[in-house]
Design an enzyme around this catalytic site. Structure first.
Site, short mmCIF file in Angstrom:
data_model
loop_
_atom_site.label_atom_id
_atom_site.label_comp_id
_atom_site.label_asym_id
_atom_site.label_seq_id
_atom_site.Cartn_x
_atom_site.Cartn_y
_atom_site.Cartn_z
N ASP A 244 0.86 -1.18 0.00
CA ASP A 244 0.00 0.00 0.00
C ASP A 244 0.89 1.24 0.00
O ASP A 244 1.66 1.46 0.94
CB ASP A 244 -0.91 0.01 1.23
CG ASP A 244 -1.80 1.24 1.27
OD1 ASP A 244 -2.67 1.38 0.38
OD2 ASP A 244 -1.60 2.08 2.18
N GLU A 328 -1.80 -1.36 -6.08
CA GLU A 328 -3.04 -0.75 -6.56
C GLU A 328 -2.77 0.05 -7.82
O GLU A 328 -1.70 0.66 -7.96
CB GLU A 328 -3.63 0.15 -5.47
CG GLU A 328 -5.01 0.69 -5.80
CD GLU A 328 -5.57 1.54 -4.68
OE1 GLU A 328 -6.71 2.02 -4.80
OE2 GLU A 328 -4.84 1.74 -3.67
N ASP A 419 -3.41 1.82 6.76
CA ASP A 419 -2.51 1.35 5.72
C ASP A 419 -2.32 -0.15 5.77
O ASP A 419 -2.27 -0.83 4.72
CB ASP A 419 -1.16 2.06 5.85
CG ASP A 419 -1.28 3.56 5.69
OD1 ASP A 419 -2.22 4.00 4.99
OD2 ASP A 419 -0.47 4.31 6.26
#
Length: 463
Positions: A244, A328, A419
């Site tokens: 992340d 992502e 996170d």
């Protein structure tokens, strides 16, 4: 609705190129039909890799390189003006071959005879870069090419195999003597690491940054050994990690490990501000102003080098320790949209922090290193609710503000770090996509290097 004018082709286009644009006809092999140029094809099992070295040219070599940079910039701009003007005024398409023939005329003309002081192959490569820029524009992946400007565009020159000589040192394999076209002595290159032994470089690029440093980039083809597969202890399941990207911490892993944000721009903010004030007080065009500008450029070069080295070490460690890496699909351009209206100061600080983090460079390094070493990079869809989905019960919570770092699930009562929870959700979603793709592959075939959720078929995702 007006119709778009059609392009002029055939003999009329040849006449316009010859009479209106001053492009000479093809003289060599005029009886043979022109065929499209083939790009260089790398050997099977090899990867193209760039090695970058610092070089220290002599005063004469630096002067000649400065002429080369200026000539490449001038040829690029003239080729752009020729192609855009031919279409706007005559509706004639001008390609790479025509610009090369125009280059021959520019070199022979008396007012631009100074182009003969630069190797023709280097100038042709500048026109090839223009052709690549047009290709990206036609495909829709880039905007229309812009003119290059001294002091704004990067100073660079590309030499193909006919534009340099390479002699390998027998006592130190992988290093050698490099002599560029139009230069009488070899470059002083600091070989910080050796090239693959007995390998002839495919292409060389000499660049000069804003701080005045010269670099030699060597493109070679080599066989990169794949790293051994990494599995979970006592099983054949590949080891995966969810990443992340953030600003409080640069990278957060699904096991709770956090990599601190270096915040280099903030660290050097006071020094940068002081140097900028000194630059503002100098007279434009003076030598003192150039000295102040060079100091700022050196400081920015230091910041860039530290950031790139940190990202390089981080991505290499992640690729070595894991078989599957899940990230992502971030739209960095959208995240860094200009700050306007209310809260623009906060948005400007956020854009500065994103720029300082170097997310794009981190993702780029992960992509090519996974390809080199036989790893798999899974890119989860950007609309996947990784932050507000509970990693324990998968309940979807409300939208969270950026300032909220801790939250509790209302369904199961689990307390989450923002996170870490996102990293866990990314790993689970990434492994789901990974097994879907792996199940659809023929027996014995490995998973692809990059699995992107947005490019998978809907039926595959539904399964």
């Amino acid at each position: 609705m007006t119709e778009k004018p059609e392009a002029v082709t055939g003999t009329e286009a040849d006449r316009l190129k010859r009479e209106a644009l001053g492009i000479a006809d093809r003289r060599k092999h005029h009886t043979r039909q022109a065929s499209p140029m083939k790009s260089h094809v790398k050997e099977p099992g090899t990867q193209q890799r760039v090695y970058r070295y610092r070089c220290y040219p002599t005063k004469a070599q630096a002067t000649q390189l400065e002429k080369t940079f200026g000539a490449c910039r001038w040829v690029y701009n003239e080729g752009l003006a020729l192609r855009s003007g031919a279409w706007e005024r005559h509706r004639v398409n001008v390609g790479f071959a025509e610009t090369c023939r125009a280059l021959t005329g520019w070199r022979r003309a008396e007012e631009t005879s100074w182009l003969q002081e630069v190797s023709s192959t280097v100038l042709q490569q500048s026109l090839r870069h223009l052709e690549q820029a047009y290709t990206r524009f036609i495909k829709g992946s880039a905007k229309y090419p812009k003119r290059k400007k001294k002091g704004r565009s990067r100073d660079s020159a590309t030499y193909v195999r006919t534009g340099f000589s390479w002699v390998e040192d027998p006592e130190r394999p992988g290093t050698g003597s490099v002599k560029l076209a139009k230069q009488s002595s070899p470059l002083d290159v600091r070989w910080s690491r050796a090239l693959p032994a007995q390998t002839l470089p495919v292409r060389l690029s000499v660049t000069r940054d804003r701080a005045g440093r010269f670099f030699l980039s060597v493109l070679v083809e080599e066989k990169i050994a794949l790293l051994p597969s990494v599995f979970l202890p006592g099983s054949q399941e590949p080891r995966a990690v969810g990443l992340d990207l953030g600003l409080a911490s640069l990278v957060t892993l699904d096991d709770g490990t956090k990599v601190d944000h270096p915040r280099l721009l903030k660290r050097y903010a006071e020094k940068l501000a002081r140097l900028q004030r000194e630059l503002h007080r100098k007279v434009r065009g003076s030598k003192n102003r150039e000295k102040a500008r060079r100091q700022i450029a050196r400081l920015y070069a230091l910041i860039g080098d530290v950031r790139k080295d940190m990202l390089d070490q981080l991505t290499t460690r992640l690729v070595r320790e894991n078989q599957v890496l899940v990230v992502e699909d971030l739209s960095i351009v959208t995240l860094m949209r200009p700050a306007r209206g209310k809260g623009r100061q906060r948005k400007a600080k956020l854009n500065r922090a994103i720029r300082d983090a170097g997310w794009g460079e981190l993702l780029r390094q992960l992509r090519y290193k996974c390809e080199w070493y036989g790893r798999t990079l899974v890119v989860v869809d950007r609309f996947f609710p990784s932050t507000r989905r509970c990693s324990a019960c998968h309940a979807k919570g409300p939208k969270l503000d950026v300032s909220v770092r801790q939250w509790t699930c209302v369904e199961c009562g689990a307390a989450h770090d923002r996170d870490v929870n996102a990293a866990v959700n990314l790993r689970e979603e990434g492994m789901r996509l990974y097994w879907l793709v792996a199940a659809a592959l023929p027996p014995g075939r490995k998973a692809p290097t990059v699995i992107k959720a947005s490019e998978l078929e809907g039926c595959l995702l539904a399964a």
